[in-house]
Write a protein that holds these residues in place. Structure first.
Motif, PDB file in Angstrom:
ATOM      1  N   ASN A   1       0.854 -21.071   0.665  1.00  0.00           N
ATOM      2  CA  ASN A   1       2.219 -21.383   0.220  1.00  0.00           C
ATOM      3  C   ASN A   1       2.601 -20.622  -1.048  1.00  0.00           C
ATOM      4  OD1 ASN A   1       2.697 -23.294   2.304  1.00  0.00           O
ATOM      5  ND2 ASN A   1       1.466 -24.802   1.170  1.00  0.00           N
ATOM      6  N   SER A   2       1.608 -19.956  -1.655  1.00  0.00           N
ATOM      7  CA  SER A   2       1.880 -19.231  -2.898  1.00  0.00           C
ATOM      8  C   SER A   2       2.756 -18.007  -2.618  1.00  0.00           C
ATOM      9  CB  SER A   2       0.564 -18.790  -3.541  1.00  0.00           C
ATOM     10  OG  SER A   2       0.819 -17.935  -4.640  1.00  0.00           O
ATOM     11  N   LYS A   3       3.711 -17.766  -3.496  1.00  0.00           N
ATOM     12  CA  LYS A   3       4.578 -16.587  -3.405  1.00  0.00           C
ATOM     13  C   LYS A   3       4.066 -15.445  -4.278  1.00  0.00           C
ATOM     14  CE  LYS A   3       7.518 -18.793  -0.790  1.00  0.00           C
ATOM     15  NZ  LYS A   3       7.639 -18.451   0.654  1.00  0.00           N
ATOM     16  N   ALA A   4       2.941 -15.659  -4.959  1.00  0.00           N
ATOM     17  CA  ALA A   4       2.413 -14.643  -5.871  1.00  0.00           C
ATOM     18  C   ALA A   4       1.869 -13.453  -5.091  1.00  0.00           C
ATOM     19  CB  ALA A   4       1.320 -15.254  -6.743  1.00  0.00           C
ATOM     20  N   LYS A   5       1.828 -12.300  -5.744  1.00  0.00           N
ATOM     21  CA  LYS A   5       1.305 -11.077  -5.132  1.00  0.00           C
ATOM     22  C   LYS A   5       0.752 -10.175  -6.225  1.00  0.00           C
ATOM     23  CE  LYS A   5       6.065  -9.423  -5.117  1.00  0.00           C
ATOM     24  NZ  LYS A   5       7.246  -9.163  -4.288  1.00  0.00           N
ATOM     25  N   VAL A   6      -0.122  -9.274  -5.815  1.00  0.00           N
ATOM     26  CA  VAL A   6      -0.718  -8.307  -6.735  1.00  0.00           C
ATOM     27  C   VAL A   6      -0.717  -6.961  -6.034  1.00  0.00           C
ATOM     28  CG1 VAL A   6      -3.068  -8.831  -5.965  1.00  0.00           C
ATOM     29  CG2 VAL A   6      -2.723  -7.806  -8.201  1.00  0.00           C
ATOM     30  N   ARG A   7      -0.519  -5.897  -6.824  1.00  0.00           N
ATOM     31  CA  ARG A   7      -0.495  -4.547  -6.257  1.00  0.00           C
ATOM     32  C   ARG A   7      -1.715  -3.760  -6.719  1.00  0.00           C
ATOM     33  NH1 ARG A   7       5.824  -2.379  -6.127  1.00  0.00           N
ATOM     34  NH2 ARG A   7       6.599  -4.058  -4.785  1.00  0.00           N
ATOM     35  N   VAL A   8      -2.323  -3.055  -5.778  1.00  0.00           N
ATOM     36  CA  VAL A   8      -3.505  -2.234  -6.046  1.00  0.00           C
ATOM     37  C   VAL A   8      -3.131  -0.778  -5.802  1.00  0.00           C
ATOM     38  CG1 VAL A   8      -5.904  -1.763  -5.411  1.00  0.00           C
ATOM     39  CG2 VAL A   8      -5.029  -4.116  -5.339  1.00  0.00           C
ATOM     40  N   THR A   9      -3.326   0.073  -6.829  1.00  0.00           N
ATOM     41  CA  THR A   9      -2.935   1.482  -6.716  1.00  0.00           C
ATOM     42  C   THR A   9      -4.079   2.374  -7.176  1.00  0.00           C
ATOM     43  OG1 THR A   9      -0.683   0.806  -7.332  1.00  0.00           O
ATOM     44  CG2 THR A   9      -1.152   3.180  -7.260  1.00  0.00           C
ATOM     45  N   PRO A  10      -4.822   2.999  -6.256  1.00  0.00           N
ATOM     46  CA  PRO A  10      -5.849   3.962  -6.676  1.00  0.00           C
ATOM     47  C   PRO A  10      -5.197   5.280  -7.090  1.00  0.00           C
ATOM     48  CG  PRO A  10      -5.769   3.831  -4.285  1.00  0.00           C
ATOM     49  CD  PRO A  10      -4.775   2.829  -4.790  1.00  0.00           C
ATOM     50  N   LEU A  11      -5.546   5.776  -8.266  1.00  0.00           N
ATOM     51  CA  LEU A  11      -5.045   7.064  -8.748  1.00  0.00           C
ATOM     52  C   LEU A  11      -6.107   8.157  -8.646  1.00  0.00           C
ATOM     53  CD1 LEU A  11      -3.074   5.898 -11.931  1.00  0.00           C
ATOM     54  CD2 LEU A  11      -2.224   6.211  -9.599  1.00  0.00           C
ATOM     55  N   GLY A  12      -7.289   7.804  -8.167  1.00  0.00           N
ATOM     56  CA  GLY A  12      -8.377   8.755  -7.994  1.00  0.00           C
ATOM     57  C   GLY A  12      -9.559   8.053  -7.354  1.00  0.00           C
ATOM     58  N   GLY A  13     -10.479   8.846  -6.801  1.00  0.00           N
ATOM     59  CA  GLY A  13     -11.686   8.262  -6.230  1.00  0.00           C
ATOM     60  C   GLY A  13     -11.677   8.112  -4.726  1.00  0.00           C
ATOM     61  N   LEU A  14     -10.541   8.402  -4.070  1.00  0.00           N
ATOM     62  CA  LEU A  14     -10.476   8.331  -2.614  1.00  0.00           C
ATOM     63  C   LEU A  14     -10.303   9.737  -2.055  1.00  0.00           C
ATOM     64  CD1 LEU A  14      -8.257   5.177  -2.237  1.00  0.00           C
ATOM     65  CD2 LEU A  14     -10.662   5.383  -1.663  1.00  0.00           C
ATOM     66  N   GLY A  15     -11.015  10.022  -0.954  1.00  0.00           N
ATOM     67  CA  GLY A  15     -11.001  11.367  -0.409  1.00  0.00           C
ATOM     68  C   GLY A  15     -11.816  12.332  -1.238  1.00  0.00           C
ATOM     69  N   GLU A  16     -12.642  11.816  -2.135  1.00  0.00           N
ATOM     70  CA  GLU A  16     -13.452  12.647  -3.024  1.00  0.00           C
ATOM     71  C   GLU A  16     -14.610  11.806  -3.548  1.00  0.00           C
ATOM     72  OE1 GLU A  16     -11.542  13.628  -6.736  1.00  0.00           O
ATOM     73  OE2 GLU A  16     -10.495  11.711  -6.836  1.00  0.00           O
ATOM     74  N   ILE A  17     -15.570  12.494  -4.166  1.00  0.00           N
ATOM     75  CA  ILE A  17     -16.642  11.805  -4.874  1.00  0.00           C
ATOM     76  C   ILE A  17     -16.360  11.947  -6.358  1.00  0.00           C
ATOM     77  CG2 ILE A  17     -19.124  11.678  -5.300  1.00  0.00           C
ATOM     78  CD1 ILE A  17     -18.404  10.984  -2.446  1.00  0.00           C
ATOM     79  N   GLY A  18     -16.008  10.844  -7.013  1.00  0.00           N
ATOM     80  CA  GLY A  18     -15.714  10.887  -8.441  1.00  0.00           C
ATOM     81  C   GLY A  18     -14.250  10.648  -8.739  1.00  0.00           C
ATOM     82  N   GLY A  19     -13.904  10.709 -10.037  1.00  0.00           N
ATOM     83  CA  GLY A  19     -12.522  10.557 -10.474  1.00  0.00           C
ATOM     84  C   GLY A  19     -11.949   9.177 -10.229  1.00  0.00           C
ATOM     85  N   ASN A  20     -12.766   8.134 -10.352  1.00  0.00           N
ATOM     86  CA  ASN A  20     -12.332   6.782  -9.986  1.00  0.00           C
ATOM     87  C   ASN A  20     -11.421   6.171 -11.044  1.00  0.00           C
ATOM     88  OD1 ASN A  20     -14.139   6.285  -7.513  1.00  0.00           O
ATOM     89  ND2 ASN A  20     -15.587   6.976  -9.065  1.00  0.00           N
ATOM     90  N   ILE A  21     -10.273   5.699 -10.598  1.00  0.00           N
ATOM     91  CA  ILE A  21      -9.346   4.954 -11.454  1.00  0.00           C
ATOM     92  C   ILE A  21      -8.419   4.153 -10.546  1.00  0.00           C
ATOM     93  CG2 ILE A  21      -7.945   7.060 -11.637  1.00  0.00           C
ATOM     94  CD1 ILE A  21      -6.751   5.919 -14.209  1.00  0.00           C
ATOM     95  N   THR A  22      -8.272   2.857 -10.835  1.00  0.00           N
ATOM     96  CA  THR A  22      -7.455   1.971 -10.006  1.00  0.00           C
ATOM     97  C   THR A  22      -6.607   1.083 -10.899  1.00  0.00           C
ATOM     98  OG1 THR A  22      -9.247   1.930  -8.379  1.00  0.00           O
ATOM     99  CG2 THR A  22      -7.494   0.308  -8.109  1.00  0.00           C
ATOM    100  N   VAL A  23      -5.346   0.916 -10.516  1.00  0.00           N
ATOM    101  CA  VAL A  23      -4.426   0.040 -11.239  1.00  0.00           C
ATOM    102  C   VAL A  23      -4.272  -1.259 -10.456  1.00  0.00           C
ATOM    103  CG1 VAL A  23      -2.117  -0.195 -12.227  1.00  0.00           C
ATOM    104  CG2 VAL A  23      -3.181   2.066 -12.077  1.00  0.00           C
TER     105      VAL A  23
END
Length: 653
Positions: free
Chosen positions: A101-123
Motif C-alpha cells: 500500500n506504500s506509495k514510496a519509491k526509490v530510483r537507482v541510477t548506475p553511472l559506471g560499472g555496467l558493460g565493463e570491469i571497473g568504474g563502479n558508481i551508483t546513485v
C-alpha cells in the motif's frame, strides 16, 4: 454391441458386478469333461517338471491373493501438509513481507560499472535526497593513447548536487574508490565507510593535494545502522573479498530495503577468520527485501570460489623449492595474499623487500591499523638486496598485469635501479589476467624468460575474489528479494547472473538488465525504467592528474591509425600563384623514400586548387584552408583509402 456393453461393465467402477481377482485361469484344455485331472501326458509332463518354479500364472495368482490394501488417509495430517505448504509460500514469497500500500519509491541510477570491469558508481535517489555508492575508476583501451585512467562523467551529479547527502563506500579497490579525488576537487560530501577504505582514500587525497577533504570522513561500525539524511538508513555488513574490510550494504528507505552486495565471495575460512555476515543478510531476507543488487563478475563459474587460505600449500611448495631469489607479484590491494607470502618467506629464512609504491603504501596502512601484524625487522630496503645472499630474499612487488610503469616490468627489461633479473630468480605471478591485459602480461613474461628467470606456473597460486554461481545462488536465497538487478561486470556476465536469479525463484519479469545511465524506479508494486541520464568517461593523464579533453584523445587515435599531413604554402594574393614550392611534411602516410614524390603530388594539387579559387576567397585564409583540406583529404582517400589529419597553412601576401 453386446461385447461393447460387456467391456464397459467390466471396467466401470460403478458396476454391481465385481471382478473376481482370485478366479483361477481357464484350464479346460487340460481337464476332461468331468473336471478330472490332466491326462497321462499331462501327468508325465508334470512329473518331469516336478520341483520347477511356479509358472507366470501361479505368480500372478499369488500376487493377487496377497495384494496390499490402500493405507487409510489421516485427514488431520493432510491438513497440516496444506498448512506447511502455506508456510513455505509465505516464507519464500517476498510479496507478503512488503507494504504494497506504500506509495514510496526509490530510483537507482548506475553511472559506471555496467558493460565493463571497473568504474563502479551508483546513485540511489528518493524524491528529496540521494546517496552515492562507490566512486571508482577504470582502465583505458589500447586505442586511448596517453590516457592512464578513466573516471566517470559527473554531469548527472552536478545536476542533483543539492540532493546528495553522502558518499557510501563498500570497499577499497581502485574500481570503487579510484575516482574519489577527481570528484572531491569539484564537489564535496560526507564520506561513510569502514576504516581501511577511508585510510586509502585519505592517501589519495594527500597525493592530489586536497588533504582538507579528510574532514568529510565518517568511519562506521559494521552491524550498526546509520541515518543518512531523512530518507536513508544504512547498515554495513561484513563481506569476504580479495581485499580487507569489505562490506555489503543494507539501504533502507520508505519504499523498502535494498541490499547491495558490493564485490563479494563466500569464504568460509578467510585468513583473518572474519567470515561473511550471512546472518544479517538472512535477517533482512526474513524481514523482506525490496531489491537486490549483486556482483556478477564471476557468474560463469559453476564451482564454488576457493578460500583465500587454499593458496597456502602452493606458496609453501614454491618457497621450499626455490634456490635463489623469489619475486612474487600480485595485486597490491590483496593484503591477505601478500601476508601469506611474507609468512612463508619468513618460514624459509628470507627477508622481505617490498617494491612498488602502491604495494608499499597498502602494506604500511594494513600494519598501521593492525589489520595484519608483522615484525618490522623482517623488511629490508631495495638498496640492501645487492649485499645479501639470494636465498635470503623475497621480493614482493607490483606489476602482475604487465603494466609498463610497474616495478616488475621495469625489472624485466633491465631498467629497475635496484633489481636485475638473474637466471636463479623464480618469478611467481599470484593473480589472474584482467581481460585486455593478456598481451602485456605475455610480453613481460617473454622479457623475464629472456633474462633467464624461471616462471612458476602453479595453478592454485591464485583464487578469485568474486562469487561463483553457487555463491550467487546462496546470496539470492538468503536475501530472497522481490526485484533483482545484476550489477558489476560485462553484459554477458550480467545476463548469466539473470539466469541464476530465475533459477532461484525470482520471476523473470522482476529482473532488469541495466546499462550505465538507466534510471530504474522501484516501488513495492513495480520496477520500471523511467529515463536515461548522461554518462561517459573522463580521460586522465596520471602523470599530472589532469583531465585530457575528448578531442585530444580523438586526435591521438586519428594520428595513430591514419597519420598526418602538414602543408605550408606561401601564395601571391594578387595573382593566386604560389611564390615557392610548398613545404609538405607527413607522418604515418608514406615511407621516407617516397616523401619527395608525395610532396610533388601535393604541389600539383595546390596549383590546381589556386587556379580555380573563387573571387574574393583568397582574402579569407580560413575558408581557403578548409577548402584545401577537403581537396587533399579526397585525393589521399582515393589513392590510399586513408583519412589522415590534414593541417594546411596558407600564407597570403
Amino acid at each position: 454391441m453386446a461385447e461393447e456393453n460387456q467391456g464397459n461393465q467390466e471396467t466401470n467402477p460403478q458396476s454391481d458386478r465385481k471382478p473376481n481377482n482370485n478366479r483361477r485361469p481357464n484350464t479346460n484344455s487340460n481337464r476332461n469333461n468331468n473336471g478330472a485331472k490332466p491326462n497321462a501326458n499331462s501327468t508325465t509332463n508334470s512329473t518331469t517338471n516336478k520341483g520347477a518354479k511356479p509358472n507366470n500364472q501361479s505368480k500372478s495368482k499369488n500376487r493377487n491373493r496377497h495384494r496390499r490394501q490402500p493405507t487409510p488417509t489421516d485427514e488431520n495430517l493432510k491438513t497440516f501438509v496444506g498448512k506447511n505448504q502455506e508456510a513455505h509460500k509465505q516464507r519464500l514469497n517476498p510479496h507478503y513481507k512488503l507494504d504494497l500500500n506504500s506509495k514510496a519509491k526509490v530510483r537507482v541510477t548506475p553511472l559506471g560499472g555496467l558493460g565493463e570491469i571497473g568504474g563502479n558508481i551508483t546513485v540511489f535517489e528518493t524524491e528529496n535526497e540521494a546517496i552515492l555508492v562507490d566512486i571508482g575508476m577504470s582502465f583505458p583501451d589500447e586505442d586511448m593513447h596517453g590516457v592512464d585512467i578513466l573516471v566517470p562523467d559527473f554531469t548527472y551529479l552536478r545536476q542533483i548536487k543539492d540532493k546528495i547527502k553522502a558518499v557510501i563506500i563498500t570497499h577499497a579497490h581502485e574500481d570503487h574508490i579510484g575516482a574519489m579525488p577527481y570528484l572531491y576537487k569539484e564537489m564535496q560530501f560526507p564520506v561513510y565507510a569502514t576504516p581501511l577504505p577511508l585510510a586509502m582514500i585519505g592517501n589519495k587525497f594527500d597525493e592530489h593535494h586536497i588533504k582538507d577533504c579528510r574532514k568529510y570522513f565518517n568511519p562506521v561500525v559494521k552491524r550498526e545502522i546509520y541515518e543518512i539524511g531523512n530518507d536513508f538508513k544504512i547498515e554495513w555488513m561484513h563481506m569476504t573479498h580479495s581485499i580487507l574490510d569489505s562490506s555489503s550494504l543494507a539501504i533502507t528507505t520508505e519504499a523498502g530495503t535494498i541490499i547491495h552486495t558490493g564485490d563479494f565471495k563466500i569464504d568460509h575460512s578467510p585468513v583473518d577468520g572474519y567470515t561473511a555476515d550471512l546472518h544479517r543478510l538472512a535477517h533482512y531476507g526474513e524481514k523482506g527485501v525490496l531489491c537486490l543488487l549483486s556482483d556478477s563478475t564471476n557468474s560463469y563459474n559453476p564451482l564454488p570460489t576457493p578460500s583465500e587460505l587454499s593458496v597456502a600449500p602452493a606458496l609453501d611448495r614454491v618457497f621450499s623449492k626455490a634456490e635463489g631469489r623469489v619475486l612474487l607479484s600480485t595485486f597490491s590491494s590483496n593484503i591477505h595474499r601478500v601476508f601469506q607470502a611474507i609468512q612463508y618467506g619468513i618460514k624459509y629464512g628470507r627477508k622481505i623487500c617490498v617494491i612498488g609504491r602502491s604495494m608499499e603504501r597498502n602494506i604500511e596502512i594494513a600494519m598501521q591499523y593492525d589489520y595484519i601484524k608483522l615484525p618490522k625487522n623482517v623488511f629490508v630496503e631495495p638498496e640492501q638486496i645487492a649485499h645479501m645472499n639470494d636465498k635470503e630474499i623475497l621480493i614482493v612487488t607490483t606489476g602482475s598485469q604487465g603494466e609498463p610503469s610497474s616495478a616488475l616490468f621495469r625489472m624485466s627489461i633491465g631498467e629497475h635501479r635496484h633489481v636485475k633479473i638473474k637466471p636463479t630468480d623464480l618469478i611467481v605471478l599470484s593473480s589472474r589476467a584482467i581481460p585486455g591485459n593478456e598481451g602485456s602480461i605475455s610480453g613481460m613474461l617473454n622479457h623475464l624468460q629472456r633474462a633467464g628467470a624461471k616462471i612458476s606456473y602453479e595453478k592454485d597460486i591464485h583464487v578469485s575474489g568474486h562469487a561463483s554461481m553457487e555463491e550467487q545462488k546462496l546470496m539470492l536465497r538468503l536475501v530472497n528479494p522481490k526485484f533483482f538487478l545484476p550489477v558489476h561486470g560485462e553484459y554477458n556476465h550480467v545476463m548469466k547472473h539473470k539466469e541464476t536469479g530465475i533459477l532461484c525463484g525470482v520471476p523473470e519479469r522482476n529482473i532488469m538488465i541495466m546499462t550505465d545511465g538507466d534510471q530504474i524506479e522501484i516501488a513495492p508494486k513495480y520496477m520500471r525504467k523511467v529515463k536515461t541520464v548522461k554518462t561517459g568517461k573522463t580521460y586522465i593523464d596520471n602523470q599530472n592528474n589532469h583531465q585530457i579533453e575528448d578531442d585530444i584523445v580523438l586526435d591521438r587515435q586519428k594520428l595513430a591509425s591514419e597519420g598526418i599531413v602538414m602543408l605550408v604554402a606561401q601564395v601571391d594574393g594578387r595573382h593566386c600563384k604560389m611564390q615557392a614550392k610548398p613545404k609538405v611534411t607527413t607522418f604515418g602516410i608514406v615511407a621516407d623514400k617516397q616523401d619527395k614524390a608525395f610532396a610533388k603530388e601535393m604541389e600539383e594539387i595546390l596549383e590546381n586548387f589556386l587556379l580555380h579559387v573563387k573571387d574574393g576567397q583568397i582574402e579569407n585564409p580560413r575558408a581557403l584552408e578548409n577548402d584545401l583540406r577537403q581537396i587533399v583529404r579526397k585525393h589521399i582517400f582515393r589513392k590510399m583509402k586513408k583519412y589522415p589529419l590534414i593541417v594546411p597553412h596558407v600564407l597570403v601576401s
